[in-house]
Design a protein around this motif. Structure first.
Motif, short mmCIF file in Angstrom:
data_model
loop_
_atom_site.label_atom_id
_atom_site.label_comp_id
_atom_site.label_asym_id
_atom_site.label_seq_id
_atom_site.Cartn_x
_atom_site.Cartn_y
_atom_site.Cartn_z
N PHE A 281 87.78 -97.16 -27.52
CA PHE A 281 87.18 -97.33 -26.20
C PHE A 281 86.63 -98.75 -26.12
CE2 PHE A 281 83.85 -97.49 -23.09
CZ PHE A 281 84.38 -96.77 -22.02
N ILE A 282 87.20 -99.55 -25.24
CA ILE A 282 86.76 -100.93 -25.07
C ILE A 282 85.72 -100.99 -23.96
CG2 ILE A 282 87.46 -103.28 -24.50
CD1 ILE A 282 90.24 -102.59 -25.59
N GLY A 283 84.54 -101.45 -24.31
CA GLY A 283 83.47 -101.49 -23.31
C GLY A 283 82.32 -102.37 -23.76
N ASP A 284 81.25 -102.31 -22.97
CA ASP A 284 80.06 -103.11 -23.22
C ASP A 284 78.86 -102.17 -23.20
OD1 ASP A 284 77.89 -104.85 -23.22
OD2 ASP A 284 78.79 -106.26 -21.82
N LEU A 285 78.11 -102.12 -24.28
CA LEU A 285 76.96 -101.22 -24.36
C LEU A 285 75.83 -101.64 -23.42
CD1 LEU A 285 76.85 -100.61 -28.22
CD2 LEU A 285 77.21 -98.86 -26.45
N ARG A 286 75.95 -102.80 -22.80
CA ARG A 286 74.97 -103.21 -21.79
C ARG A 286 75.28 -102.60 -20.43
NH1 ARG A 286 76.09 -107.77 -24.85
NH2 ARG A 286 74.31 -108.72 -25.92
N ARG A 287 76.43 -101.95 -20.30
CA ARG A 287 76.86 -101.36 -19.02
C ARG A 287 76.76 -99.84 -19.11
NH1 ARG A 287 80.38 -104.12 -15.62
NH2 ARG A 287 81.64 -102.24 -15.46
N GLU A 288 75.90 -99.26 -18.27
CA GLU A 288 75.71 -97.81 -18.31
C GLU A 288 76.99 -97.06 -18.01
OE1 GLU A 288 72.53 -96.44 -15.89
OE2 GLU A 288 70.98 -97.62 -16.92
N GLN A 289 77.81 -97.58 -17.07
CA GLN A 289 79.04 -96.88 -16.71
C GLN A 289 80.02 -96.83 -17.87
OE1 GLN A 289 77.73 -99.64 -15.32
NE2 GLN A 289 79.27 -100.75 -14.09
N ASP A 290 79.99 -97.84 -18.74
CA ASP A 290 80.86 -97.82 -19.92
C ASP A 290 80.40 -96.75 -20.90
OD1 ASP A 290 82.32 -99.86 -18.83
OD2 ASP A 290 81.68 -101.39 -20.26
N ILE A 291 79.09 -96.64 -21.08
CA ILE A 291 78.55 -95.61 -21.97
C ILE A 291 78.87 -94.22 -21.43
CG2 ILE A 291 76.43 -94.61 -22.92
CD1 ILE A 291 75.26 -97.43 -23.03
N GLN A 292 78.73 -94.05 -20.12
CA GLN A 292 79.04 -92.76 -19.50
C GLN A 292 80.49 -92.35 -19.74
OE1 GLN A 292 77.92 -93.40 -15.41
NE2 GLN A 292 75.75 -93.65 -15.91
N LYS A 293 81.41 -93.29 -19.58
CA LYS A 293 82.83 -93.00 -19.80
C LYS A 293 83.11 -92.71 -21.27
CE LYS A 293 84.48 -95.88 -15.97
NZ LYS A 293 85.21 -97.13 -15.61
N ALA A 294 82.49 -93.48 -22.16
CA ALA A 294 82.74 -93.31 -23.59
C ALA A 294 82.27 -91.95 -24.09
CB ALA A 294 82.06 -94.42 -24.37
N CYS A 295 81.24 -91.40 -23.45
CA CYS A 295 80.64 -90.14 -23.90
C CYS A 295 81.34 -88.90 -23.37
CB CYS A 295 79.16 -90.09 -23.51
SG CYS A 295 78.10 -91.21 -24.45
N GLN A 296 82.27 -89.07 -22.48
CA GLN A 296 82.93 -87.91 -21.88
C GLN A 296 83.73 -87.14 -22.93
OE1 GLN A 296 85.21 -89.25 -18.48
NE2 GLN A 296 83.39 -89.86 -17.35
N GLY A 297 83.41 -85.88 -23.06
CA GLY A 297 84.16 -85.01 -23.96
C GLY A 297 83.78 -85.11 -25.43
N VAL A 298 82.70 -85.80 -25.76
CA VAL A 298 82.34 -85.92 -27.17
C VAL A 298 81.38 -84.79 -27.57
CG1 VAL A 298 82.67 -88.42 -27.12
CG2 VAL A 298 80.37 -87.49 -26.84
N LYS A 299 81.45 -84.39 -28.85
CA LYS A 299 80.57 -83.35 -29.38
C LYS A 299 79.48 -83.93 -30.28
CE LYS A 299 82.14 -79.44 -30.73
NZ LYS A 299 82.89 -78.39 -31.50
N TYR A 300 79.75 -85.13 -30.80
CA TYR A 300 78.79 -85.78 -31.70
C TYR A 300 78.71 -87.26 -31.34
CZ TYR A 300 79.88 -81.61 -34.48
OH TYR A 300 80.08 -80.33 -34.90
N ILE A 301 77.53 -87.83 -31.53
CA ILE A 301 77.34 -89.27 -31.31
C ILE A 301 76.68 -89.88 -32.54
CG2 ILE A 301 76.15 -91.05 -29.95
CD1 ILE A 301 76.35 -89.22 -27.52
N ILE A 302 77.25 -90.98 -33.00
CA ILE A 302 76.66 -91.76 -34.09
C ILE A 302 76.37 -93.15 -33.56
CG2 ILE A 302 77.05 -92.80 -36.36
CD1 ILE A 302 78.91 -90.42 -36.97
N SER A 303 75.10 -93.50 -33.47
CA SER A 303 74.68 -94.81 -32.99
C SER A 303 74.50 -95.73 -34.19
CB SER A 303 73.38 -94.71 -32.19
OG SER A 303 72.89 -96.00 -31.90
N ALA A 304 75.48 -96.63 -34.38
CA ALA A 304 75.47 -97.51 -35.55
C ALA A 304 75.50 -98.99 -35.17
CB ALA A 304 76.67 -97.18 -36.45
N HIS A 305 75.33 -99.28 -33.89
CA HIS A 305 75.43 -100.68 -33.45
C HIS A 305 74.12 -101.43 -33.70
CE1 HIS A 305 73.75 -98.60 -29.89
NE2 HIS A 305 73.10 -99.75 -29.68
N GLY A 306 74.26 -102.74 -33.84
CA GLY A 306 73.11 -103.62 -33.93
C GLY A 306 72.83 -104.29 -32.61
N SER A 307 71.91 -105.26 -32.62
CA SER A 307 71.50 -105.85 -31.35
C SER A 307 71.67 -107.36 -31.28
CB SER A 307 70.02 -105.54 -31.09
OG SER A 307 69.21 -106.12 -32.09
N GLY A 308 71.88 -108.02 -32.43
CA GLY A 308 71.91 -109.47 -32.38
C GLY A 308 70.58 -110.00 -31.88
#
Length: 291
Positions: free
Chosen positions: A47-74
């Protein structure tokens, strides 16, 4: 489907690799400019997106059963460490996610005023705890993989730059061990709704690290110990020209000025929950440097 953010670097990449080895369905959240060919090769959904965009996060989360937040922030703790994780949690609730694994940082609860990353991580921890989702919050100490460039430099020059107090204690965790803990947290009952400090099996002094390098490379270390006030002076001067870099250096200073280690009881509890023996820093470096 398991969503993994920060999937192209560090912990995230190792987590995706391990999940695919277990034949789990993985969606890797990546940036357009990142290198994700390995993830494609491992048949991860990209899934190509930007974590600064809520709509990208919403699309990425569709249909998922588990979430692993492993990103950093720079340099953007507010947008990436805080807002993106809050949105991931909110979307997790909407999607009925079964478990959320959040990689925080050891010492987040100390309230370090000069460290936006710590403050953001702690706020997300509290939000996740009150969200109603099943969760595991992992607070790792320093990562062994971060020392590989220093070890390679030491191999060439014998030099080791030690900034600040050499007697401060630390417990460096094998980056591969952390990835295994992240993956197993999705299903282990004893990891559910827990905040777990994650460190290596040894409590090391910072001055022990060049000694480990010395044993590995059979070379006497040349240690250059720079006092912490030198960092303060440089940071003050840098703030006149680059406030973002000054903030980043504030996080760096916090890591140098304080001790970040897990107690022997915390490590014993970790090994009990996850049922494996944690790897020492020396063994990790021997593996990665192929010595």
């Amino acid at each position: 489907m398991i969503l993994v953010t920060g999937a192209t670097v560090g912990i995230g990449r190792r987590v995706v690799r391990l999940l695919r080895q277990q034949q789990k369905s993985v969606r890797s959240f990546v940036r357009l400019t990142s290198h994700y060919s390995e993830l494609e090769h491992r048949d991860s959904d990209i899934f190509i997106g930007d974590l600064r965009r809520e709509q990208d996060i919403q699309k990425a989360c569709q249909g998922v059963k588990y979430i692993i937040s492993a990103h950093g922030s720079g340099n953007d703790a507010l947008s990436l460490d805080y807002r993106a994780n809050i949105e991931l949690i909110d979307q997790g609730k909407l999607q009925g996610v079964e478990h959320f694994v959040f990689i925080s940082v050891l010492g987040a609860e100390r309230g370090c005023e000069d460290t936006p990353v710590f403050k953001a991580k702690l706020a997300v921890e509290r939000y996740l705890q009150s969200s109603g989702l099943n969760y595991t919050i992992l607070r790792p100490s320093g990562l062994a993989s971060n020392l590989i460039p220093l070890a390679e430099q030491f191999q060439e020059t014998g030099l080791y730059l030690l900034i600040g107090e050499s007697k401060n204690r630390t417990s460096i965790v094998s980056t591969d061990d952390l990835a295994r803990i992240v993956v197993d947290s999705l299903t282990l009952p004893d990891a559910r709704n827990q905040i777990l400090p994650v460190g290596g099996p040894e409590i090391l002094l910072r001055e022990d690290i060049p000694k480990i390098f010395s044993r590995i490379f059979k070379k006497e270390p040349i240690i250059i110990n720079v006092p912490l006030f030198a960092v303060d002076s440089f940071r003050g001067a840098l703030g006149l020209f680059n406030s973002s870099a000054q903030t980043t250096l504030g996080t760096f200073r916090t890591l140098l000025a304080h001790e970040f280690f897990c107690t022997s009881e915390e490590i014993a509890n970790l090994e009990r929950i996850y049922n494996f023996q944690l790897e020492t820093l020396e063994k990790f470096l021997y593996r990665y440097l192929a010595i």
